[in-house]
Design a protein around this motif. Structure first.
Motif, PDB file in Angstrom:
ATOM      1  N   GLY A  97     -13.373  29.901 -20.904  1.00  0.00           N
ATOM      2  CA  GLY A  97     -14.277  28.961 -21.557  1.00  0.00           C
ATOM      3  C   GLY A  97     -15.720  29.410 -21.680  1.00  0.00           C
ATOM      4  O   GLY A  97     -16.591  28.579 -21.928  1.00  0.00           O
ATOM      5  N   ALA A  98     -15.979  30.703 -21.533  1.00  0.00           N
ATOM      6  CA  ALA A  98     -17.361  31.175 -21.631  1.00  0.00           C
ATOM      7  C   ALA A  98     -17.409  32.640 -22.077  1.00  0.00           C
ATOM      8  O   ALA A  98     -16.458  33.397 -21.858  1.00  0.00           O
ATOM      9  N   TYR A  99     -18.548  33.017 -22.670  1.00  0.00           N
ATOM     10  CA  TYR A  99     -18.730  34.403 -23.142  1.00  0.00           C
ATOM     11  C   TYR A  99     -18.625  35.392 -22.001  1.00  0.00           C
ATOM     12  O   TYR A  99     -18.434  36.599 -22.234  1.00  0.00           O
ATOM     13  N   LYS A 100     -18.762  34.926 -20.770  1.00  0.00           N
ATOM     14  CA  LYS A 100     -18.706  35.817 -19.606  1.00  0.00           C
ATOM     15  C   LYS A 100     -17.420  36.633 -19.594  1.00  0.00           C
ATOM     16  O   LYS A 100     -17.383  37.731 -19.020  1.00  0.00           O
ATOM     17  N   ASP A 101     -16.352  36.095 -20.203  1.00  0.00           N
ATOM     18  CA  ASP A 101     -15.081  36.822 -20.226  1.00  0.00           C
ATOM     19  C   ASP A 101     -15.197  38.154 -20.961  1.00  0.00           C
ATOM     20  O   ASP A 101     -14.475  39.104 -20.638  1.00  0.00           O
ATOM     21  N   ARG A 102     -16.060  38.226 -21.962  1.00  0.00           N
ATOM     22  CA  ARG A 102     -16.241  39.517 -22.651  1.00  0.00           C
ATOM     23  C   ARG A 102     -16.723  40.574 -21.655  1.00  0.00           C
ATOM     24  O   ARG A 102     -16.279  41.722 -21.694  1.00  0.00           O
ATOM     25  N   GLY A 103     -17.660  40.167 -20.789  1.00  0.00           N
ATOM     26  CA  GLY A 103     -18.188  41.105 -19.805  1.00  0.00           C
ATOM     27  C   GLY A 103     -17.182  41.426 -18.722  1.00  0.00           C
ATOM     28  O   GLY A 103     -16.994  42.591 -18.353  1.00  0.00           O
ATOM     29  N   SER A 104     -16.503  40.393 -18.221  1.00  0.00           N
ATOM     30  CA  SER A 104     -15.534  40.619 -17.140  1.00  0.00           C
ATOM     31  C   SER A 104     -14.358  41.460 -17.618  1.00  0.00           C
ATOM     32  O   SER A 104     -13.810  42.262 -16.847  1.00  0.00           O
ATOM     33  N   ALA A 105     -13.967  41.280 -18.871  1.00  0.00           N
ATOM     34  CA  ALA A 105     -12.816  42.009 -19.398  1.00  0.00           C
ATOM     35  C   ALA A 105     -13.047  43.516 -19.435  1.00  0.00           C
ATOM     36  O   ALA A 105     -12.102  44.302 -19.397  1.00  0.00           O
ATOM     37  N   VAL A 106     -14.318  43.910 -19.509  1.00  0.00           N
ATOM     38  CA  VAL A 106     -14.655  45.333 -19.468  1.00  0.00           C
ATOM     39  C   VAL A 106     -15.023  45.751 -18.044  1.00  0.00           C
ATOM     40  O   VAL A 106     -14.537  46.759 -17.530  1.00  0.00           O
ATOM     41  N   ALA A 107     -15.851  44.948 -17.395  1.00  0.00           N
ATOM     42  CA  ALA A 107     -16.419  45.360 -16.103  1.00  0.00           C
ATOM     43  C   ALA A 107     -15.383  45.380 -14.981  1.00  0.00           C
ATOM     44  O   ALA A 107     -15.391  46.296 -14.145  1.00  0.00           O
ATOM     45  N   VAL A 108     -14.493  44.401 -14.939  1.00  0.00           N
ATOM     46  CA  VAL A 108     -13.522  44.349 -13.842  1.00  0.00           C
ATOM     47  C   VAL A 108     -12.534  45.517 -13.921  1.00  0.00           C
ATOM     48  O   VAL A 108     -12.370  46.262 -12.937  1.00  0.00           O
ATOM     49  N   PRO A 109     -11.869  45.745 -15.049  1.00  0.00           N
ATOM     50  CA  PRO A 109     -10.973  46.914 -15.121  1.00  0.00           C
ATOM     51  C   PRO A 109     -11.714  48.235 -14.914  1.00  0.00           C
ATOM     52  O   PRO A 109     -11.168  49.169 -14.334  1.00  0.00           O
ATOM     53  N   HIS A 110     -12.954  48.312 -15.378  1.00  0.00           N
ATOM     54  CA  HIS A 110     -13.729  49.545 -15.197  1.00  0.00           C
ATOM     55  C   HIS A 110     -13.973  49.812 -13.714  1.00  0.00           C
ATOM     56  O   HIS A 110     -13.828  50.942 -13.232  1.00  0.00           O
ATOM     57  N   ALA A 111     -14.337  48.777 -12.968  1.00  0.00           N
ATOM     58  CA  ALA A 111     -14.593  48.941 -11.534  1.00  0.00           C
ATOM     59  C   ALA A 111     -13.303  49.344 -10.811  1.00  0.00           C
ATOM     60  O   ALA A 111     -13.326  50.178  -9.907  1.00  0.00           O
TER      61      ALA A 111
END
Lengths: 400, 400
Positions: A97-111
């Motif tokens: 429900g928030a734009y934050k998913d765009r960031g998490s979708a890249v940052a979490v798998p990257h980490a």
């Protein structure tokens, strides 16, 4: 995949180490090394993965697949308020429900790919919810640092994904710096609001908006501003599309802050390149919880984004936010959180000042859904009671 | 645009009048007259409007533009529970957080085009929220009929769009029939759960799923079942794709009900073509509010859909629903409402019975977001408090 980070201010490049901040103190971002890109390259991939060739990781499985791909909606009902031709980029249509998913979708798998088995974040709102969802969907532990006095509702929203939640006493506001230090020293990636890989995810919002308008470019894009991370991502997107020759004149980035915590507005009006952190005495209460940030870590970059694109920063009051939230719902049909309603209020203010004109295309980006905490506010709603047998007569009296 | 309605049971066609029910008593639907359709016909239109040529109205402005286009996500974390290869079709990524928007996006503009200035609906949940949002976004009055004892939270969720809300006493369960009669007699379109134009909108969910899999077809699609309206729409979609030659073997439609109100499961197990309404004595309480329907108006059509596609109907208990909801969040990263969690619990049950096998592709369709009422349930979440200066030591003890 090798990742090269750069500093927007001093231009330093980091190729062999992954850092959040440059030696000069500014936050880093990842500039895509791709030399060519065309809209068709997206093929039939969906969401943020249409732009996979411009992202620092390959498309993972899990909820990350659902990030982005939000609709851009022409909303004539909001034109009069906004003073331009309004398009709503509805970021509530993300998996949490928030734009934050765009960031998490890249940052979490990257980490995870970088070898950290545990993901962390410093948030008690949308970023915490999003990070916890993405970590658990990839079967990784998540630790969320929240303030001591977090509400029960927020705990429940975050807790559903079963991260470890730690309430931090003794200075929650200073955790940003602590998080960077802990991430370097311990086997955890604490993904702060302007982590470089989050910024990479955020740029996809700009890509989607511009692809929807192509070959035109919208005149204005209005975002709520807090840490400056989202604005940084949108600016990174603008720069990459300019380099790819897909846009000429960039959209003017207009950032909107709550008057309760508006260091970016103050710096913009003062002509300063860096925001001055606001003291607790200067910082007020606001219904726009998501953006009440007195010390934005990507503030200088956000200000540079605004100036580079000929935009503006404005502040709005809680009363203006309440009015705008109602207008989003009643004129637009959109349920947005207070922080997101600032976009309409802010553009309305710019129109009053003559900085948006009637023929211009204005993209409002409500960054998060209003549904998460809607039923908890105690708003009174009137509703008469009518017996079923009296309904026809009552209806006749109501109808034209 | 002329609209031809047909009856799934007796085949009667209605060309000159717009009705909800056939003379034989069964609900009607609108079968597209299009003789050819290819996936590429969608062009660069988004959401449900990719299939505009198969819908009974032209694409309107407003929030209707944002309906559909939800992601289909491969979710390996749920495979073990479901017993197949799980894909989640996340219908929470609609503008009001539920699949109901697909129906409202077609039904509301259609009713307006037909000349009714006032839109109504009989619902106190997702359909009420969706209908009110779509009506106001097209600048039309909306009247929502709710039960007398509706919760304050629900009132707030619906009330934000400022429809007229009428609490109905004296027999809310009988309002379906009243609504049809009032719509014929007065200048209002009360859009019930299986209004033919809603069914047209719902078929787009099936189109999107099949387009994502094309040229393959998924083996199983699992939906929660209440009125039978969504199942009807999905079945209509199957029939139209078969006619267009885009699928050969249809996916097996598996409907899941709450054990507290499961007339479709009972009829399916009895081999009956029509469900028997359950009496108030037989109907229990359930956490799956959205689907506690003892007398589904499109029940016979839903049963026909299941049998035509070789599917099944199963019931699950509240305990199974709670477990499945947790699995959706913790294994999948998805926040779904209890009614939506039934899909996972139901497929798990089918796998136990040997009716789903490990290699099969299983599409779960969570129909609505869990965020709307999440913070109001009083779930306890544990979270220790740690002073900022003690954080490094505590973290070291937590990390691997």
């Amino acid at each position: 995949m090798s990742v090269i980070e750069t500093c927007h201010r001093c231009g330093t490049r980091y190729e062999d180490e992954f850092r959040v901040r440059c030696g000069c103190g500014e936050p880093l971002w990842i500039e895509s090394e791709a030399t060519t890109f065309a809209w068709d390259d997206g093929g039939d991939r969906s969401g943020i993965w249409r732009y996979e060739s411009l992202l620092p990781i390959d498309r993972p499985d899990g909820v990350a697949r659902a990030a982005g791909g939000t609709p851009l909606v022409r909303s004539p009902g909001l034109d009069d308020v906004a003073g331009g031709r309004v398009f709503v980029k509805d970021e509530s249509e993300n998996p949490t429900g928030a734009y934050k998913d765009r960031g998490s979708a890249v940052a979490v798998p990257h980490a995870i790919a970088a070898g950290d088995d545990v993901i962390g974040t410093v948030s008690y709102g949308n970023m915490a919810i999003s990070t916890a969802a993405h970590a658990t969907s990839l079967d990784r532990e998540c630790i969320v640092f929240v303030p001591e006095d977090i509400s029960r509702v927020r705990l429940e929203l975050i807790g559903q994904y079963e991260p470890t939640i730690i309430r931090v006493s003794g200075g929650y506001g200073e955790l940003y710096g602590d998080a960077l230090e802990l991430s370097e020293r311990l086997p955890i990636s604490v993904l702060v609001s302007d982590a470089p890989t989050r910024i990479s995810g955020y740029k996809t919002a700009l890509f989607e908006i511009c692809e929807s308008f192509a070959p035109e470019t919208p005149d204005v894009i209005a975002l709520p501003a807090s840490s400056g991370g989202f604005a940084s991502g949108v600016w990174l997107g603008v720069r990459e599309l300019e380099r790819a020759g897909l846009i000429d004149e960039p959209p003017r980035l207009c950032l909107v802050q709550t008057a309760a915590a508006d260091p970016l507005t103050r710096a913009f009006e003062d002509g300063a390149t860096d925001p001055t952190p606001m003291s607790p005495d200067e910082t007020g209460e606001t219904i726009a919880h998501s953006i009440g940030n007195p010390d934005p870590p990507s503030g200088a970059r956000a200000l540079a984004a605004v100036r580079d694109t000929g935009g503006a920063v404005v502040s709005v009051t809680d009363d203006e936010i309440r009015t705008a939230r109602r207008q989003f719902a009643v004129e637009g049909g959109f349920c947005v959180e207070p922080a997101s309603a600032t976009t309409l209020a802010g553009v309305s203010r710019l129109a009053d000042r003559g900085e948006v004109s009637a023929g211009e295309s204005v993209v409002l980006v409500p960054t998060g859904t209003g549904f998460k905490e809607l039923g908890t506010g105690g708003t009174d709603v009137t509703a008469e009671t009518v017996h079923r047998t009296d309904l026809p007569a009552r209806l006749e009296s109501l109808l034209p």
